[in-house]
Every structure is written in C-alpha cells, then in structure tokens.
Design a protein around this motif. Structure first.
Motif, PDB file in Angstrom:
ATOM      1  N   ALA A 170      19.827  37.638  56.741  1.00 43.57           N
ATOM      2  CA  ALA A 170      19.255  38.548  55.746  1.00 43.57           C
ATOM      3  C   ALA A 170      20.182  38.684  54.535  1.00 43.57           C
ATOM      4  O   ALA A 170      19.704  38.761  53.391  1.00 43.57           O
ATOM      5  N   ILE A 171      21.486  38.694  54.769  1.00 40.45           N
ATOM      6  CA  ILE A 171      22.447  38.776  53.666  1.00 40.45           C
ATOM      7  C   ILE A 171      22.322  37.540  52.779  1.00 40.45           C
ATOM      8  O   ILE A 171      22.230  37.640  51.550  1.00 40.45           O
ATOM      9  N   ILE A 172      22.309  36.367  53.381  1.00 46.50           N
ATOM     10  CA  ILE A 172      22.187  35.123  52.613  1.00 46.50           C
ATOM     11  C   ILE A 172      20.862  35.094  51.857  1.00 46.50           C
ATOM     12  O   ILE A 172      20.814  34.706  50.680  1.00 46.50           O
ATOM     13  N   ALA A 173      19.773  35.512  52.486  1.00 50.92           N
ATOM     14  CA  ALA A 173      18.464  35.532  51.820  1.00 50.92           C
ATOM     15  C   ALA A 173      18.495  36.428  50.586  1.00 50.92           C
ATOM     16  O   ALA A 173      17.957  36.068  49.532  1.00 50.92           O
ATOM     17  N   THR A 174      19.142  37.574  50.690  1.00 49.73           N
ATOM     18  CA  THR A 174      19.239  38.490  49.558  1.00 49.73           C
ATOM     19  C   THR A 174      20.066  37.889  48.431  1.00 49.73           C
ATOM     20  O   THR A 174      19.691  37.969  47.261  1.00 49.73           O
ATOM     21  N   VAL A 175      21.184  37.267  48.777  1.00 48.93           N
ATOM     22  CA  VAL A 175      22.022  36.628  47.765  1.00 48.93           C
ATOM     23  C   VAL A 175      21.238  35.509  47.079  1.00 48.93           C
ATOM     24  O   VAL A 175      21.282  35.366  45.849  1.00 48.93           O
ATOM     25  N   ARG A 176      20.490  34.733  47.852  1.00 49.91           N
ATOM     26  CA  ARG A 176      19.682  33.638  47.281  1.00 49.91           C
ATOM     27  C   ARG A 176      18.617  34.170  46.328  1.00 49.91           C
ATOM     28  O   ARG A 176      18.300  33.539  45.323  1.00 49.91           O
ATOM     29  N   GLU A 177      18.045  35.339  46.641  1.00 48.40           N
ATOM     30  CA  GLU A 177      17.034  35.946  45.774  1.00 48.40           C
ATOM     31  C   GLU A 177      17.606  36.268  44.396  1.00 48.40           C
ATOM     32  O   GLU A 177      16.877  36.285  43.411  1.00 48.40           O
ATOM     33  N   HIS A 178      18.896  36.556  44.331  1.00 49.81           N
ATOM     34  CA  HIS A 178      19.520  36.920  43.066  1.00 49.81           C
ATOM     35  C   HIS A 178      20.205  35.747  42.372  1.00 49.81           C
ATOM     36  O   HIS A 178      20.161  35.639  41.151  1.00 49.81           O
ATOM     37  N   LEU A 179      20.841  34.876  43.139  1.00 47.31           N
ATOM     38  CA  LEU A 179      21.643  33.811  42.533  1.00 47.31           C
ATOM     39  C   LEU A 179      20.986  32.434  42.577  1.00 47.31           C
ATOM     40  O   LEU A 179      21.402  31.548  41.832  1.00 47.31           O
ATOM     41  N   GLY A 180      20.017  32.243  43.431  1.00 48.35           N
ATOM     42  CA  GLY A 180      19.436  30.921  43.622  1.00 48.35           C
ATOM     43  C   GLY A 180      18.845  30.306  42.371  1.00 48.35           C
ATOM     44  O   GLY A 180      18.918  29.104  42.166  1.00 48.35           O
ATOM     45  N   GLY A 181      18.241  31.110  41.504  1.00 44.41           N
ATOM     46  CA  GLY A 181      17.641  30.600  40.280  1.00 44.41           C
ATOM     47  C   GLY A 181      18.370  31.039  39.030  1.00 44.41           C
ATOM     48  O   GLY A 181      17.903  30.842  37.912  1.00 44.41           O
ATOM     49  N   CYS A 182      19.512  31.621  39.217  1.00 46.71           N
ATOM     50  CA  CYS A 182      20.362  32.076  38.122  1.00 46.71           C
ATOM     51  C   CYS A 182      21.209  30.894  37.643  1.00 46.71           C
ATOM     52  O   CYS A 182      21.447  29.952  38.393  1.00 46.71           O
ATOM     53  N   GLY A 183      21.647  30.939  36.408  1.00 43.36           N
ATOM     54  CA  GLY A 183      22.587  29.932  35.919  1.00 43.36           C
ATOM     55  C   GLY A 183      23.964  30.171  36.523  1.00 43.36           C
ATOM     56  O   GLY A 183      24.096  30.845  37.548  1.00 43.36           O
ATOM     57  N   PRO A 184      25.008  29.653  35.891  1.00 41.19           N
ATOM     58  CA  PRO A 184      26.358  29.817  36.432  1.00 41.19           C
ATOM     59  C   PRO A 184      26.764  31.289  36.529  1.00 41.19           C
ATOM     60  O   PRO A 184      26.297  32.124  35.750  1.00 41.19           O
ATOM     61  N   SER A 185      27.627  31.564  37.481  1.00 44.07           N
ATOM     62  CA  SER A 185      28.175  32.915  37.625  1.00 44.07           C
ATOM     63  C   SER A 185      29.671  32.816  37.863  1.00 44.07           C
ATOM     64  O   SER A 185      30.185  31.747  38.220  1.00 44.07           O
TER      65      SER A 185
END
Length: 136
Positions: free
Chosen positions: A45-60
C-alpha cells in the motif's frame, strides 16, 4: 563497524534516492512489512501510494538534513528536515511542486538491519502546483 545513527541516516538516504529513481522495490525494502507511512499500512500500500504521486511526475529531488536520531536498543526514532522538489511531466512539464517539512520516522532493527515501522511527514511550506504529482 558503523554505529546505529549512521546506519539509520544511510537508510534515509537510500530511501530518498529510491524515491527519486522510482525504484519501487528499494522503497519497499526500507520499510517493515507492516509499516505505516503516507497514511497507508503495509509495504504494498505504501508503494502504491508513492507510485500514485511520483509515477507520472517528472524528476524529483529529496534533500534531507538536520538529522536527529535517538536509539533505544532495537528501536529508534529519527526526525529529519526535508526539502522535496518535483518537476512536472508531459502537459505539466513547466510546472513544479515543492514541499518543505519534517519526517518523523520510527525504526525497528531486525537481523541487523534498520527499517522504518512508521513514517509521518509534516509539511510546513508548499510551493507550486500539487497537480504535477501524477500516477504512472
């Protein structure tokens, strides 16, 4: 042999790098299987949440500092300042979202490895467009 404080800070650095590299497996490896973080419980669930925010984001870039670490046997707590910059991608590539705050992490050592059992991030400053955080 490195001390506990150093090991915990290295795990924090490892997690920051994994977030920026979108290394989902590495992110999960820093948490205990039943950890609570980002308002979710369990590594999947933690990884899924992180993917929801960063998966389609540009560089961070997750910049960490001012580490305060308290160790009590096989448990620890760390407080860490963070400044996190997110660049947009695609239609949002000219946008950004930056947040500044503090991570409050609880740690458990098992088999000689420190892992986060609980993580809270308190944002004190937000700049830009939260909409650059996109699933991917």
């Amino acid at each position: 042999m490195t001390d506990d404080r150093h090991q915990i800070i290295e795990q924090l650095n490892r997690l920051a790098e994994a977030l920026d590299q979108r290394d989902w497996a590495q992110i999960g490896d820093v948490f205990t299987p039943d950890a609570t973080a980002y308002r979710r419980q369990g590594t999947e669930a933690i990884i899924a949440t992180v993917r929801e925010h960063l998966g389609g984001c540009g560089p961070s870039q997750h910049l960490l500092g001012n580490h305060r670490v308290e160790v009590n046997g096989d448990r620890a707590r760390s407080l860490t300042y963070a400044r996190v910059y997110h660049r947009g991608a695609g239609e949002r590539e000219d946008g950004f979202f930056e947040c500044i705050g503090e991570y409050d992490d609880r740690w458990v050592r098992a088999d000689g490895v420190w892992r986060i059992s609980s993580r809270t991030f308190t944002m004190t400053i937000q700049l830009g467009d939260f909409g650059v955080l996109q699933p991917g």
